[in-house]
Design a protein around this motif. Structure first.
Motif, mmCIF file in Angstrom:
data_model
loop_
_atom_site.group_PDB
_atom_site.id
_atom_site.type_symbol
_atom_site.label_atom_id
_atom_site.label_comp_id
_atom_site.label_asym_id
_atom_site.label_seq_id
_atom_site.Cartn_x
_atom_site.Cartn_y
_atom_site.Cartn_z
ATOM 1 N N ASN A 178 15.805 15.421 2.626
ATOM 2 C CA ASN A 178 15.881 16.331 3.781
ATOM 3 C C ASN A 178 14.722 17.307 3.844
ATOM 4 O O ASN A 178 14.404 17.817 4.915
ATOM 5 N N ASN A 179 14.118 17.596 2.722
ATOM 6 C CA ASN A 179 13.121 18.653 2.671
ATOM 7 C C ASN A 179 11.680 18.191 2.529
ATOM 8 O O ASN A 179 10.770 18.938 2.847
ATOM 9 N N LEU A 180 11.455 16.967 2.039
ATOM 10 C CA LEU A 180 10.098 16.607 1.653
ATOM 11 C C LEU A 180 9.840 15.109 1.778
ATOM 12 O O LEU A 180 10.712 14.293 1.471
ATOM 13 N N LEU A 181 8.621 14.780 2.203
ATOM 14 C CA LEU A 181 8.154 13.394 2.240
ATOM 15 C C LEU A 181 7.370 13.145 0.958
ATOM 16 O O LEU A 181 6.372 13.815 0.687
ATOM 17 N N TYR A 182 7.831 12.189 0.160
ATOM 18 C CA TYR A 182 7.186 11.892 -1.116
ATOM 19 C C TYR A 182 6.133 10.800 -1.007
ATOM 20 O O TYR A 182 5.125 10.838 -1.710
ATOM 21 N N VAL A 229 0.870 -1.180 0.000
ATOM 22 C CA VAL A 229 0.000 0.000 0.000
ATOM 23 C C VAL A 229 0.905 1.227 0.000
ATOM 24 O O VAL A 229 1.841 1.307 0.801
ATOM 25 N N ILE A 230 0.615 2.170 -0.902
ATOM 26 C CA ILE A 230 1.413 3.393 -0.973
ATOM 27 C C ILE A 230 0.481 4.598 -0.899
ATOM 28 O O ILE A 230 -0.518 4.665 -1.617
ATOM 29 N N ASP A 231 0.836 5.531 -0.032
ATOM 30 C CA ASP A 231 0.163 6.828 0.024
ATOM 31 C C ASP A 231 1.151 7.865 -0.483
ATOM 32 O O ASP A 231 2.204 8.080 0.132
ATOM 33 N N PHE A 232 0.816 8.492 -1.612
ATOM 34 C CA PHE A 232 1.700 9.486 -2.207
ATOM 35 C C PHE A 232 1.444 10.838 -1.546
ATOM 36 O O PHE A 232 0.295 11.252 -1.393
ATOM 37 N N ARG A 233 2.520 11.509 -1.148
ATOM 38 C CA ARG A 233 2.400 12.776 -0.416
ATOM 39 C C ARG A 233 2.811 13.993 -1.245
ATOM 40 O O ARG A 233 2.309 15.074 -1.029
ATOM 41 N N ALA A 234 3.759 13.794 -2.163
ATOM 42 C CA ALA A 234 4.237 14.911 -2.999
ATOM 43 C C ALA A 234 4.865 14.316 -4.249
ATOM 44 O O ALA A 234 5.377 13.197 -4.218
ATOM 45 N N PRO A 235 4.835 15.055 -5.366
ATOM 46 C CA PRO A 235 5.477 14.538 -6.576
ATOM 47 C C PRO A 235 6.997 14.513 -6.411
ATOM 48 O O PRO A 235 7.578 15.393 -5.780
ATOM 49 N N LEU A 236 7.599 13.484 -6.976
ATOM 50 C CA LEU A 236 9.050 13.345 -6.983
ATOM 51 C C LEU A 236 9.510 13.563 -8.415
ATOM 52 O O LEU A 236 9.044 12.888 -9.331
ATOM 53 N N TYR A 237 10.417 14.511 -8.600
ATOM 54 C CA TYR A 237 10.943 14.820 -9.925
ATOM 55 C C TYR A 237 12.347 14.254 -10.060
ATOM 56 O O TYR A 237 13.115 14.226 -9.095
ATOM 57 N N TYR A 238 12.676 13.826 -11.266
ATOM 58 C CA TYR A 238 14.006 13.282 -11.515
ATOM 59 C C TYR A 238 15.066 14.308 -11.149
ATOM 60 O O TYR A 238 14.923 15.503 -11.398
ATOM 61 N N ARG A 239 16.158 13.798 -10.583
ATOM 62 C CA ARG A 239 17.326 14.605 -10.224
ATOM 63 C C ARG A 239 18.508 13.672 -10.070
ATOM 64 O O ARG A 239 18.341 12.446 -10.036
ATOM 65 N N ASP A 240 19.695 14.231 -9.943
ATOM 66 C CA ASP A 240 20.895 13.419 -9.776
ATOM 67 C C ASP A 240 21.023 12.852 -8.364
ATOM 68 O O ASP A 240 21.597 11.783 -8.186
#
Length: 136
Positions: free
Chosen positions: A98-102, A61-72
């Protein structure tokens, strides 16, 4: 809280045309972190032993909290044992930086004997291993 943390790298192919990481990839990140975590379990090294002492996913089960964008930079996958029983356990995940829960997620993992096609009981060393990552 005792938890396992794996810095999971993001791959260019994980993202869509807008740079947004596809939500199906979160299952892959969880699997990768869980597999790395389980490498610490002392277990059989030959094929028969691995088949008789396997783990299978019974539920995710996954609850999505914020979009995750590609990065290095990698994303951190934190895992703790939420609960356990004689033949299964539930892992709780946080995918964050460090800044966001995805995302927050859980998987039910079943101890399984692939040779006979049935659940099995967790061994003493497996229970000890899980206790290291259990709630305080």
């Amino acid at each position: 809280m005792h938890r396992y943390t794996y810095p999971c790298p993001l791959r260019w192919a994980d993202a869509d045309a807008y740079g947004h990481v596809n939500n199906a990839m979160f299952l892959r990140y969880m699997e990768e972190a869980r597999t790395r975590m389980f490498q610490e379990v002392v277990g059989a090294t030959h094929e028969d032993g691995r088949r008789q002492n396997a783990f299978v996913v019974g539920r995710s089960v996954i609850d999505f909290r914020a979009p995750l964008y590609y990065r290095d930079a990698p994303v951190d996958v934190h895992i703790r044992v939420a609960k356990s029983s004689a033949a299964s356990f539930e892992l709780a995940y946080e995918i964050s930086d460090n800044n966001l829960l995805y995302a927050e997620a859980t998987t039910t993992i079943v101890a399984y004997n692939l040779d006979i096609g049935r659940p099995r009981r967790l061994s003493g060393p497996e229970r000890d291993f899980l206790a290291r990552y259990n709630k305080p």
